[in-house]
Each structure stands twice: as C-alpha cells, then as structure tokens.
Design a protein around this motif. Structure first.
Motif, PDB file in Angstrom:
ATOM      1  N   LEU A  13      15.971  -5.241  13.753  1.00 45.82           N
ATOM      2  CA  LEU A  13      15.825  -6.663  14.000  1.00 45.82           C
ATOM      3  C   LEU A  13      16.004  -7.346  12.650  1.00 45.82           C
ATOM      4  O   LEU A  13      15.238  -7.102  11.714  1.00 45.82           O
ATOM      5  CB  LEU A  13      14.444  -6.978  14.581  1.00 45.82           C
ATOM      6  N   ASN A  15      17.157 -10.912  12.433  1.00 43.09           N
ATOM      7  CA  ASN A  15      17.079 -12.354  12.469  1.00 43.09           C
ATOM      8  C   ASN A  15      16.433 -12.794  13.771  1.00 43.09           C
ATOM      9  O   ASN A  15      16.667 -12.199  14.814  1.00 43.09           O
ATOM     10  CB  ASN A  15      18.482 -12.971  12.351  1.00 43.09           C
ATOM     11  N   HIS A  16      15.627 -13.830  13.666  1.00 41.26           N
ATOM     12  CA  HIS A  16      14.958 -14.370  14.841  1.00 41.26           C
ATOM     13  C   HIS A  16      15.094 -15.887  14.807  1.00 41.26           C
ATOM     14  O   HIS A  16      14.844 -16.516  13.774  1.00 41.26           O
ATOM     15  CB  HIS A  16      13.475 -13.975  14.836  1.00 41.26           C
ATOM     16  N   VAL A  18      13.865 -19.503  15.464  1.00 44.42           N
ATOM     17  CA  VAL A  18      12.578 -20.180  15.572  1.00 44.42           C
ATOM     18  C   VAL A  18      12.838 -21.616  16.021  1.00 44.42           C
ATOM     19  O   VAL A  18      13.559 -22.353  15.341  1.00 44.42           O
ATOM     20  CB  VAL A  18      11.827 -20.166  14.218  1.00 44.42           C
ATOM     21  N   GLN A  51      18.887 -20.575   7.435  1.00 45.15           N
ATOM     22  CA  GLN A  51      18.347 -19.211   7.466  1.00 45.15           C
ATOM     23  C   GLN A  51      17.505 -18.978   6.220  1.00 45.15           C
ATOM     24  O   GLN A  51      17.928 -19.278   5.113  1.00 45.15           O
ATOM     25  CB  GLN A  51      19.475 -18.176   7.519  1.00 45.15           C
ATOM     26  N   ALA A  59      14.303  -8.814   7.460  1.00 48.85           N
ATOM     27  CA  ALA A  59      14.544  -9.735   8.577  1.00 48.85           C
ATOM     28  C   ALA A  59      14.398 -11.180   8.130  1.00 48.85           C
ATOM     29  O   ALA A  59      13.588 -11.499   7.259  1.00 48.85           O
ATOM     30  CB  ALA A  59      13.576  -9.440   9.724  1.00 48.85           C
ATOM     31  N   ILE A  61      14.687 -15.570   9.478  1.00 43.90           N
ATOM     32  CA  ILE A  61      14.583 -16.500  10.596  1.00 43.90           C
ATOM     33  C   ILE A  61      15.720 -17.501  10.480  1.00 43.90           C
ATOM     34  O   ILE A  61      16.229 -17.761   9.383  1.00 43.90           O
ATOM     35  CB  ILE A  61      13.220 -17.236  10.651  1.00 43.90           C
ATOM     36  N   THR A  69      17.628 -22.194  22.109  1.00 45.96           N
ATOM     37  CA  THR A  69      16.283 -21.851  21.657  1.00 45.96           C
ATOM     38  C   THR A  69      15.253 -22.244  22.704  1.00 45.96           C
ATOM     39  O   THR A  69      15.545 -22.972  23.635  1.00 45.96           O
ATOM     40  CB  THR A  69      15.990 -22.544  20.305  1.00 45.96           C
ATOM     41  N   ILE A  75       6.869 -19.578  19.892  1.00 41.67           N
ATOM     42  CA  ILE A  75       6.946 -18.194  19.412  1.00 41.67           C
ATOM     43  C   ILE A  75       5.633 -17.756  18.783  1.00 41.67           C
ATOM     44  O   ILE A  75       4.843 -18.567  18.308  1.00 41.67           O
ATOM     45  CB  ILE A  75       8.096 -17.955  18.403  1.00 41.67           C
ATOM     46  N   ALA A  77       4.986 -14.577  16.108  1.00 37.93           N
ATOM     47  CA  ALA A  77       5.640 -13.514  15.355  1.00 37.93           C
ATOM     48  C   ALA A  77       4.648 -12.935  14.355  1.00 37.93           C
ATOM     49  O   ALA A  77       3.616 -13.539  14.067  1.00 37.93           O
ATOM     50  CB  ALA A  77       6.878 -14.049  14.648  1.00 37.93           C
TER      51      ALA A  77
END
Length: 150
Positions: A13, A15-16, A18, A51, A59, A61, A69, A75, A77
C-alpha cells in the motif's frame, strides 16, 4: 492460483486518498505534521493532486480537487511509530490537538486505559488526532512486528 503463487507477488500500500473540503488548509495541516510535500499539481481545470508522505514512510496520502473520494471525515487510518510518548510529544510541539496516550483496544473508547501499555507490548499503545476535516489518525506504537511483516 495456489497460495504459493499468490505469496510470490509483492503488494504494498503506497498511497491513500484522503477526502478533504479545503485543499490548501489540508496541505498546511499535513505539512505542520512534518510530512514531505511530494507533489502539488493541477494538470487541468478542476483537477488538483497534492501528495504528502510521513517521515520514513513508504506510503503517502493524496487529496485534492476532482478526485473520486468519500466524505470528508470518513477515513480512519493508522500511523505506526517506534515510541508512542516521543511521537505524542512531537505532535504537541507541532501544535496538533492530539489525545492523551492510552493502551488497550482503540475502539470502543470506553475500553481504553490511560497511559502506554505497562509492558510496552507492540500494537498496544496509542494516541490519536483528527485532521481539519475530521479524518481520524490513530498513532500506534510498534516495536516488534508480527511474523510475516517486513
């Protein structure tokens, strides 16, 4: 596909996304945390990608405009740290409204016990904070990984 074939594939994982309501406010907040700004690009009208990466993290975001989104504040995390009290103190120094350190399960809130885990067991001590949009970040102390983790 057999389990042996699946285990030979490396999956990370990295990148996430948000959800945020104000991109510039979110950018300032995460930079206040000390996170590295990797990119802030608007390749076309109505589209912007920002980013950031926590120090030492593989990782990142991403948030911005025009991204698919969920709802801001939607979220939860987890950030992993090697020393919960030092991480807590660093967040306070950076002006972040961070909870007190607790041990036990993160949920429900009523199950939390004050202070770090007395035995300093990995995965057992936490603190938390919310970003300006209400997204919850748990901070968890991990000093020894469970088997199977690199």
């Amino acid at each position: 596909m057999s389990p042996a074939e699946v285990s030979s594939v490396t999956i990370r994982l990295e990148n996430h996304i948000v959800p945020v309501t104000d991109v510039d406010r979110a950018k300032r907040f995460y930079q206040q945390l000390g996170w590295r700004l990797d990119d802030d690009v608007a390749p076309m009208e109505g589209l912007r990608f920002v980013q950031l990466t926590p120090p030492g993290s593989p990782a990142s975001i991403t948030f911005g405009l025009g991204l698919p989104t969920g709802s801001p504040g939607g979220i939860q995390a987890t950030l992993v740290v090697s020393e919960i009290e030092a991480a807590h103190d660093e967040l306070l120094k950076r002006g972040i409204d961070v909870s007190d350190v607790w041990h036990g399960p993160p949920f429900p809130v009523e199950a939390r016990q004050p202070g770090p885990d007395p035995e300093r067991t990995s995965y057992s001590s936490f603190c938390s904070f919310n970003d300006p949009d209400g997204n919850l970040w748990l901070v968890q102390e991990v000093t020894t990984r469970l088997p199977g983790r690199e």
